[in-house]
Design a protein around this motif. Structure first.
Motif, PDB file in Angstrom:
ATOM      1  N   LYS A  22       0.824  -1.209   0.000  1.00  8.74           N
ATOM      2  CA  LYS A  22       0.000   0.000   0.000  1.00  8.74           C
ATOM      3  C   LYS A  22       0.862   1.265   0.000  1.00  8.74           C
ATOM      4  N   GLY A  23       1.923   1.261   0.785  1.00  8.37           N
ATOM      5  CA  GLY A  23       2.785   2.438   0.847  1.00  8.37           C
ATOM      6  C   GLY A  23       3.522   2.690  -0.447  1.00  8.37           C
ATOM      7  N   LEU A  24       4.042   1.633  -1.049  1.00  7.44           N
ATOM      8  CA  LEU A  24       4.754   1.767  -2.322  1.00  7.44           C
ATOM      9  C   LEU A  24       3.788   2.153  -3.434  1.00  7.44           C
ATOM     10  N   GLY A  25       2.565   1.619  -3.373  1.00  4.00           N
ATOM     11  CA  GLY A  25       1.561   1.986  -4.361  1.00  4.00           C
ATOM     12  C   GLY A  25       1.213   3.463  -4.292  1.00  4.00           C
ATOM     13  N   GLN A  26       1.047   3.984  -3.077  1.00  2.00           N
ATOM     14  CA  GLN A  26       0.777   5.417  -2.901  1.00  2.00           C
ATOM     15  C   GLN A  26       1.939   6.261  -3.415  1.00  2.00           C
ATOM     16  N   ALA A  27       3.153   5.738  -3.265  1.00  2.00           N
ATOM     17  CA  ALA A  27       4.343   6.481  -3.699  1.00  2.00           C
ATOM     18  C   ALA A  27       4.593   6.349  -5.193  1.00  2.00           C
ATOM     19  N   GLY A  28       3.883   5.412  -5.850  1.00  2.00           N
ATOM     20  CA  GLY A  28       4.013   5.267  -7.296  1.00  2.00           C
ATOM     21  C   GLY A  28       5.262   4.551  -7.738  1.00  2.00           C
ATOM     22  N   THR A  29       5.685   3.546  -6.973  1.00  2.00           N
ATOM     23  CA  THR A  29       6.897   2.819  -7.352  1.00  2.00           C
ATOM     24  C   THR A  29       6.624   1.318  -7.348  1.00  2.00           C
ATOM     25  N   TRP A  30       7.675   0.504  -7.365  1.00  2.81           N
ATOM     26  CA  TRP A  30       7.521  -0.941  -7.527  1.00  2.81           C
ATOM     27  C   TRP A  30       7.911  -1.700  -6.269  1.00  2.81           C
ATOM     28  N   MET A  31       7.446  -2.958  -6.220  1.00  2.00           N
ATOM     29  CA  MET A  31       7.917  -3.883  -5.203  1.00  2.00           C
ATOM     30  C   MET A  31       8.257  -5.202  -5.881  1.00  2.00           C
ATOM     31  N   ASN A  32       9.277  -5.874  -5.361  1.00  2.43           N
ATOM     32  CA  ASN A  32       9.721  -7.167  -5.866  1.00  2.43           C
ATOM     33  C   ASN A  32       9.207  -8.243  -4.911  1.00  2.43           C
ATOM     34  N   THR A  33       8.594  -9.292  -5.455  1.00  3.99           N
ATOM     35  CA  THR A  33       7.970 -10.309  -4.607  1.00  3.99           C
ATOM     36  C   THR A  33       8.967 -11.136  -3.817  1.00  3.99           C
TER      37      THR A  33
END
Length: 526
Positions: A200-211
């Motif tokens: 949720k935090g990375l989504g709000q910041a507009g960036t990516w996450m690696n699984t």
């Protein structure tokens, strides 16, 4: 007899019982310790040995909070930790009175005499981000009063002109207006609440996450974030019941709008092998996602059984690119210049290029690995990164491959140095963990994380409040990018994407300086 006398009599009885109980317990322990055969110190000095064990147990905490100086802690100092927390809670990196840095040999950022004004920078601030920022009301010796305030913060996105495109010739390229995102961290290594807060935090910041190599969980999908799906040697999430690669499962993932790219994990900085997870962390939910048996320790293979050389690696990369039509790259740890040259030479010879290469330094972290791999194998990032970048430049194919860098890049200055040494993008893992509450207790492999980050124990996880921590992740990401634009202005460029080897210099032990070009040449010659 007065009431006060009666109460005093009762208190005395309790004290006597307590002391008597303590004496009896101590006598029983001494008797037990004298008879046991495992510990020599306990047999000879039972009382002192137990006191010794107590201080040994609380030693790490005592050193961290009372004895180590702000810059001494490992793997991160108290100052490192503070820099992450301040950015996450207060969206601030302000400091005063002067640096605590020791100006010894190392990498430095070259400022220009005539830096850019803020108005000259190419920044996309068109859409503000809704977040919460902490404000301190009163700070005392034993407590701090503070409250959260809703805030609209500047995002510090890259301008459209500086947008980074991975896999531009594919049907579904990955377009990025961020330079920093989350490195691979699996569900299972981290708990559901931690993954959810990060998503949720990375989504709000507009960036990516690696699984990470643990597969795609529902927690990764809770935020509107771009996902890089990592495929490790255990093939979790893309394997059949016999542990073989399943192309149909891969196609299903490639069809998902949330998944923007795939990363083949050949190695990780702290463990140049497949992953490890203790059986007490392998819940039924995790086992279902990974298609393994619950409550059984997982040790992934050291490598992919069907990849034995660079030709087979690139052939599989091309196959996944063709089937999924989304960017495919791989993650490596660098130790041999000759191996990197063989890899790049194979790219040129076959005409097959990964869309990106992730370079993880030997200083990288992990939830669990063996001491000898964590401490002894793999070059640090600032040595490994220029080797790969220089080799791609040598064969004139640098523009075909993007480079992700990871390895303790937790502040804007360290990220800027990585960009100058050849990185296009940066991954962060432990900085993200700290932003959601990690206190560096180093119990990640035990499933006993006291703050609910690196654990799947529901009782421990309840400490992590998603709706509070997600904003810290958002603030941390935006704060890092603000810092990068500050550095861009200081070196005289319009965007941090333009930070390059001309903006970094090496100060040697004898006080002389060395250019990054010379540094790269020496690395290739070694």
């Amino acid at each position: 007899m007065t009431l006060l006398t009666i109460l005093q009599f009762i208190v005395n009885i309790i004290i006597v019982c307590f002391l008597l109980g303590g004496v009896i317990t101590a006598a029983l322990l001494i008797f037990k310790d004298k008879r046991q055969t495992q510990h020599s110190v306990l047999r000879n000095y039972p009382l002192l040995a137990r006191i010794r064990y107590f201080f040994e147990k609380v030693g790490p905490e005592m050193r961290q909070y009372f004895f180590l100086e702000d810059k001494e802690g490992k793997p991160f100092s108290r100052l490192d930790y503070k820099n992450i927390v301040l950015a996450g809670k207060y969206n601030s990196r302000m400091a005063s009175f002067g640096t605590e840095k020791d100006y010894d040999a190392g990498f430095y950022i070259k400022n220009t005499m005539f830096p850019h004004q803020a108005s000259e920078l190419r920044i996309d601030q068109s859409v503000l981000i809704s977040s919460f920022i902490y404000k301190i009301d009163n700070e005392r010796l034993f407590e701090r009063d503070e409250h959260r305030e809703k805030s609209q913060i500047n995002p510090y996105f890259l301008d459209d002109e500086d947008e980074i495109i991975i896999g531009p010739k594919l049907a579904h390229p990955f377009r990025l207006k961020r330079l920093v995102g989350q490195s691979g961290m699996s569900y299972g290594a981290l708990g559901g609440n931690a993954i959810t807060a990060l998503s949720k935090g990375l989504g709000q910041a507009g960036t990516w996450m690696n699984t990470g190599e643990g597969g795609l969980s529902k927690y990764h999908l809770t935020g509107n974030t771009n996902i890089i799906f990592q495929i490790g040697p255990g093939l979790f999430g893309v394997r059949d019941e016999n542990g073989n690669f399943n192309i149909d499962l891969f196609k299903e993932l490639a069809d998902s709008e949330a998944i923007r790219a795939f990363e083949i994990k050949l190695a990780q900085g702290a463990k140049t092998r497949g992953g490890h997870m203790q059986g007490n962390k392998v819940t039924e939910e995790i086992a279902k996602i990974r298609k393994v048996k619950p409550w059984v320790t997982i040790n992934s293979p050291n490598r992919f059984d069907f990849i034995n050389n660079t030709y087979e690696l690139l052939s599989w990369v091309e196959h996944l690119q063709t089937v999924g039509q989304k960017p495919v790259g791989f993650k490596i740890v660098v130790s041999s210049t000759a191996e990197i040259e063989t890899l790049v030479n194979t790219m040129v010879e076959t005409g097959i290029y990964p869309n990106f290469i992730t370079i993880d330094g030997g200083e990288g972290g992990t939830g669990a690995t063996f001491q000898e791999l964590q401490d002894g194998v793999g070059l640090p990032l600032f040595t490994a990164l220029p080797i790969v970048s220089a080799m791609l430049e040598k064969y004139e194919v640098r523009d075909r491959v993007k480079i992700f860098a990871s390895g303790k890049l937790i502040t804007p200055d360290k990220i800027a140095i990585a960009l100058g040494l050849g990185a296009d993008l940066v991954n962060i893992a432990r900085g993200m963990m700290i932003s959601v509450g990690c206190i560096m207790s180093q119990q990640c492999h035990l499933n006993t994380c006291p703050v609910g980050v690196a654990t799947t124990d529901p009782k421990k996880e309840q400490a992590l409040i998603v709706e509070e921590k997600k904003y810290r992740v958002t603030n941390y990401i935006t704060s890092l990018h603000e810092g990068l634009f500050n550095i861009a202005a200081a070196v005289g460029v319009n965007s941090p994407t333009q930070i390059n080897k001309d903006h970094i210099i090496i100060k040697k032990h004898d006080g002389t300086i060395q250019s990054i070009n010379d540094y790269k040449l020496k690395l290739l010659e070694s």
